[in-house]
Motif scaffolding. Structure first.
Motif, PDB file in Angstrom:
ATOM      1  N   PHE A 531       0.854  -1.183   0.000  1.00 32.70           N
ATOM      2  CA  PHE A 531       0.000   0.000   0.000  1.00 32.70           C
ATOM      3  C   PHE A 531       0.892   1.235   0.000  1.00 32.70           C
ATOM      4  N   HIS A 532       0.304   2.361  -0.271  1.00 28.53           N
ATOM      5  CA  HIS A 532       1.048   3.608  -0.359  1.00 28.53           C
ATOM      6  C   HIS A 532       0.977   4.364   0.964  1.00 28.53           C
ATOM      7  N   ASP A 535      -2.171   6.009   2.660  1.00 26.14           N
ATOM      8  CA  ASP A 535      -3.388   5.269   2.373  1.00 26.14           C
ATOM      9  C   ASP A 535      -3.852   4.524   3.611  1.00 26.14           C
ATOM     10  N   GLY A 538      -4.818  -1.361   1.243  1.00 27.03           N
ATOM     11  CA  GLY A 538      -3.785  -1.945   0.405  1.00 27.03           C
ATOM     12  C   GLY A 538      -4.266  -3.252  -0.186  1.00 27.03           C
ATOM     13  N   ALA A 586       7.036   5.183   4.106  1.00 26.02           N
ATOM     14  CA  ALA A 586       7.436   4.277   3.031  1.00 26.02           C
ATOM     15  C   ALA A 586       8.626   3.424   3.479  1.00 26.02           C
ATOM     16  N   VAL A 607       5.595  -0.677   1.857  1.00 22.12           N
ATOM     17  CA  VAL A 607       4.912   0.619   1.908  1.00 22.12           C
ATOM     18  C   VAL A 607       5.550   1.505   0.856  1.00 22.12           C
ATOM     19  N   MET A 608       4.802   1.751  -0.193  1.00 24.00           N
ATOM     20  CA  MET A 608       5.326   2.534  -1.305  1.00 24.00           C
ATOM     21  C   MET A 608       5.176   4.033  -1.034  1.00 24.00           C
ATOM     22  N   PRO A 609       5.895   4.864  -1.809  1.00 26.41           N
ATOM     23  CA  PRO A 609       5.777   6.319  -1.601  1.00 26.41           C
ATOM     24  C   PRO A 609       4.336   6.784  -1.742  1.00 26.41           C
ATOM     25  N   ALA A 610       4.017   7.919  -1.107  1.00 26.42           N
ATOM     26  CA  ALA A 610       2.657   8.456  -1.144  1.00 26.42           C
ATOM     27  C   ALA A 610       2.225   8.700  -2.581  1.00 26.42           C
ATOM     28  N   ARG A 611       0.944   8.503  -2.835  1.00 26.98           N
ATOM     29  CA  ARG A 611       0.407   8.702  -4.182  1.00 26.98           C
ATOM     30  C   ARG A 611       0.369  10.198  -4.523  1.00 26.98           C
ATOM     31  N   VAL A 714       4.243   5.456  -9.914  1.00 28.87           N
ATOM     32  CA  VAL A 714       3.258   5.655  -8.851  1.00 28.87           C
ATOM     33  C   VAL A 714       2.082   6.444  -9.413  1.00 28.87           C
ATOM     34  N   ASP A 717      -4.898   8.471  -6.769  1.00 26.75           N
ATOM     35  CA  ASP A 717      -6.264   7.958  -6.706  1.00 26.75           C
ATOM     36  C   ASP A 717      -7.074   8.475  -7.898  1.00 26.75           C
TER      37      ASP A 717
END
Length: 814
Positions: A531-532, A535, A538, A586, A607-611, A714, A717
């Motif tokens: 998940f980012h 968020d 995920g 992240a 945990v991916m970088p913020a969207r 990336v 939303d």
């Protein structure tokens, strides 16, 4: 040679003297390389001579010579000739001490006994200070013979020093060969092939495995016969050097476990032949002929073996036998062949050692024991026995129940090497402990053979393992690993999920240990959860994700929501119960998934970088050139005609900043068509994009439009952008003067669901016509309801001429 040795005396000429000396040299060389110890041949040491009973007293301890690897100054030696009662020829026995090749011994270092007289048959003397070697002579009781022996010893001591060393070395090698052959003879034919490699390794003997394929009777002869390239194999000579494992340097190290083998005289074992005739020239005279006698320790006696028939005619034969060298004791250096822990309670436990073959072939090691430290702080001494066939020392019975061992302590091999105390190598020991086994983090799955690793117990002590379910047992295949764990293959085929037990029996323990476990159905395979940052939801990927109930990441709990499938992979959407999930940064984490049956499974979490985020600022439509004569007006501003060009601007939200590499992805909801649009930047906070729906999404695209900002890999939303609709083309609307209906003409009329105005006209599914009759609109406007959205509609005005005609017709009717 044996036949010639029994002839009477002949005139001694120089040529005959040289011939005789060469023959003596050959006899001594045969001593070094006994080619066929099991068969009686003229040049083999297979002729039994007299026996000697020799004991050595060192301090307060008295041992038979077979247990004495070396003599020390001050030791008391007692030698008795063990001759038969009916012995007719009288022998004088002489014990001579030597002190080096260049230092003749004094007369008092020679002692004699008359073997035929009971009171004078024994020699009992002390080893003089400075002595280095000791020889025993059996001399026929004839006039002058004893003086001739003493003279030879004192005039040329070097010849007898060398003879002592060679005889001792030959004796040691013969003990190794005889130990090997004795073990082979005593074994069942089916067992010979199994024990022979380890036996040969223990005794440092080269083994020809082809001999093991023969029948029982000739097997031992094959293993000892040089002609068959077996134990004494050598293509050039019959040297015992070829029986030893490794290079000559290693041979010297292995034989140096006793002073008798530690003087470096290995020439006979590496193919170097010496002119012993010149060396042993002092052995010969007109009256005497010296015969080397090979000493073989047997049951407390020393048996002398000859390779030449003794003669009682002149020159009469003098038997020469060697006693151990007078030198400081040299202890054997034993190496431990396995670093794995050994089970103290295993029956017939073997302490694997190597590096000193004389440990296995002689009686020099005595009173050997294994000193074991116990948990109570005491020492337990267990008797051990050298076993060349097992490759080490076999430990005696340890008794039951098993003795608790000291934690981390090591047992030590100890005993005596002759008279000298001997401390050997150390061994890691373990003993079984009740209820010590654990199966941490392991899961057993029914329907197949499941691998399982147990820890905490003594793996090397395990004897049997069973699986128990409802009182029935199944044997379990197991392996004791080097790290102390127990690797199992648990047979769970045909077993339903539920409680099971493992029964583990250990050596020395009557009752097996019981480990209660649970067998489960096929477990979900969890690939990972992603998940980012920011968020609260995920996606978990893997298989059999229908079993997953929750996922714990730190203090945050994610619960299962929607399960989908992408090819052969399940995808489970999971949402957090608390907004605190938005604060996770992240990076790579680890989570724990809880399954429906209560099991917990570790899951890698990414945990991916913020969207990136953006919102719509404004939109504008540029109608496409159309051949339609009647324009349509859309009822809502969010409706986007398929044939129009949509230009919209977006503003970056939060920490998002635009770059020229960014893209805006647009998707038509009903058809799934999507396109990524380049952006034009006003600045790093505002971007503009243009959408040509037909070119980007296809002529079938329709339904809700949504967009998201994509930066690299990336994506943000999805956000609503409008509703894409397809419009029919209306070419004309005509209303007859005297009719109550109007005719709507155009193409793509199947895109309409209904038309309202003067009334409601429904359009049938799959309509293919080009005209539609509709009631006259009272207000001059028709509403066209589109199929692409439930509440999407467009209005069209009826031409004025038609409306006016309609109004006039109405007035005339009044």
């Amino acid at each position: 040679m044996a036949k010639r040795a029994t002839r009477g005396p002949v005139p001694l000429t120089p040529s005959r003297l040289r011939t005789a000396l060469r023959r003596v040299a050959l006899a001594c060389l045969l001593l070094i390389a006994p080619t066929t110890p099991l068969r009686a041949e003229g040049n083999a040491f297979d002729l039994a001579g007299p026996s000697l009973r020799v004991s050595v007293t060192h301090g307060e301890v008295t041992l038979p010579l077979s247990q004495v690897p070396n003599l020390s100054p001050g030791d008391r030696i007692r030698v008795v000739a063990d001759l038969p009662v009916e012995q007719s020829a009288h022998y004088r026995m002489v014990l001579a001490f030597l002190r080096g090749a260049t230092n003749p011994p004094p007369k008092e270092w020679l002692a004699e006994a008359r073997t035929w007289k009971a009171k004078e048959a024994a020699i009992d003397v002390r080893v003089p200070e400075g002595a280095q070697q000791a020889l025993v002579f059996l001399v026929p009781d004839t006039g002058g013979a004893l003086d001739a022996v003493a003279k030879a010893v004192r005039e040329q001591p070097g010849a007898f020093v060398r003879a002592s060393q060679e005889l001792n070395q030959a004796m040691l090698d013969r003990t190794r060969l005889e130990t090997f052959l004795d073990q082979v003879r005593r074994r069942d034919p089916t067992d010979v092939a199994r024990i022979s490699p380890k036996l040969a390794d223990s005794l440092a003997i080269k083994l020809d495995s082809a001999c093991l394929l023969r029948q029982t009777d000739p097997r031992a002869a094959c293993l000892a016969q040089s002609g068959n390239a077996a134990v004494l194999a050598d293509s050039q000579t019959s040297s015992i050097a070829q029986t030893l494992a490794g290079a000559p340097a290693n041979i010297a190290l292995q034989l140096s476990a006793t002073p008798q083998g530690g003087f470096g005289y290995y020439s006979g074992y590496i193919g170097v032949m010496r002119d012993l005739a010149r060396m042993l020239g002092a052995f010969q005279s007109a009256q005497l002929r010296f015969i080397p006698a090979l000493s073989v320790p047997r049951a407390g006696r020393i048996e002398l073996l000859l390779n030449t028939v003794p003669s009682f005619r002149k020159p009469q034969s003098v038997l020469v036998a060697a006693l151990p060298t007078v030198a400081p004791p040299t202890l054997p250096v034993l190496s431990v062949k396995s670093a794995d822990p050994l089970c103290l309670t295993r029956p017939g436990l073997v302490l694997p050692v190597g590096g000193a073959p004389l440990v296995f072939s002689t009686d020099y090691p005595r009173a050997m024991s294994l000193r074991v430290p116990t948990a109570a702080g005491t020492m337990l001494d267990l008797p051990v026995t050298a076993s060349p066939a097992d490759g080490g020392f076999v430990v005696g019975d340890v008794g039951t129940p098993p003795v608790p061992l000291a934690v981390g302590a090591e047992a030590r091999l100890q005993g005596y090497w002759g008279f000298q105390p001997f401390d050997g190598p150390r061994f890691r020991l373990v003993s079984p402990a009740p209820n010590a086994w654990r199966a941490d983090g392991s899961t057993m799955v029914v329907g197949r053979e499941t691998p399982l690793v147990l820890t905490g117990g003594a793996a090397s002590c395990v004897s049997d393992v069973w699986l128990e379910r409802d009182g029935a047992r199944r044997p379990v295949t197991w392996t004791a690993e080097a790290d102390g764990t127990l690797a199992l293959k648990v047979p769970l085929t045909g077993i339903e999920p539920g409680p099971v037990a493992l029964l583990i029996r250990s050596h020395g323990v009557d009752q097996p240990s019981r480990l209660d476990l649970r067998a489960y159905a096929e477990a979900a395979r969890l690939t990972g959860f992603a998940f980012h940052a920011g968020d609260r939801a995920g996606t978990l990927t893997g298989t059999r994700l229908d079993q997953v109930r929750t996922l714990q990441v730190g203090a945050i709990t994610f619960r299962a929501k929607k399960l989908g499938r992408d090819g052969t992979t399940d995808r489970l959407d999971m949402a957090a119960e608390a907004s605190a999930a938005e604060e996770i940064k992240a990076g790579e984490l680890s989570g724990s998934a809880t399954l429906a049956d209560g099991r917990s499974v570790r899951v890698p979490v990414r945990v991916m970088p913020a969207r990136p985020a953006a919102t719509v600022i404004a939109t504008s439509l540029e109608p496409a050139a159309s051949g339609a004569a009647v324009p349509l007006a859309l009822a809502r501003p969010d409706l986007v005609p398929q044939d129009a060009r949509l230009t919209f601007s977006v503003r970056a939200a939060g920490a998002t900043r635009f770059t020229s590499r960014d893209r805006i992805e647009v998707e038509a909801g009903e058809t799934g068509g999507s396109a990524r649009l380049p952006v034009r930047l006003q600045d790093d906070r505002v971007a503009i994009a243009t959408l040509d729906p037909v070119a980007a999404l296809g002529d079938a695209a329709r339904g809700p439009l949504r967009f998201r900002l994509v930066q690299g890999e990336v994506a943000g939303d999805w956000k609503p952008l409008g509703t894409l609709v397809r419009l029919p083309r209306i070419s004309s609307i005509t209303c007859a003067t005297d009719a109550a209906t109007c005719t709507l003409t155009g193409s793509g009329l199947f895109l309409l669901r209904s038309i309202t105005g003067g009334g409601e006209t429904a359009i049938a599914d799959g309509f293919t016509g080009g005209t539609i009759q509709v009631p006259r609109p009272a207000d001059g406007r028709l509403t066209l309801h589109l199929r692409d959205a439930q509440d999407a509609a467009a209005t069209v005005s009826v031409p004025q001429t038609a409306a006016a005609a309609a109004s006039e017709s109405s007035r005339q009717g009044q």
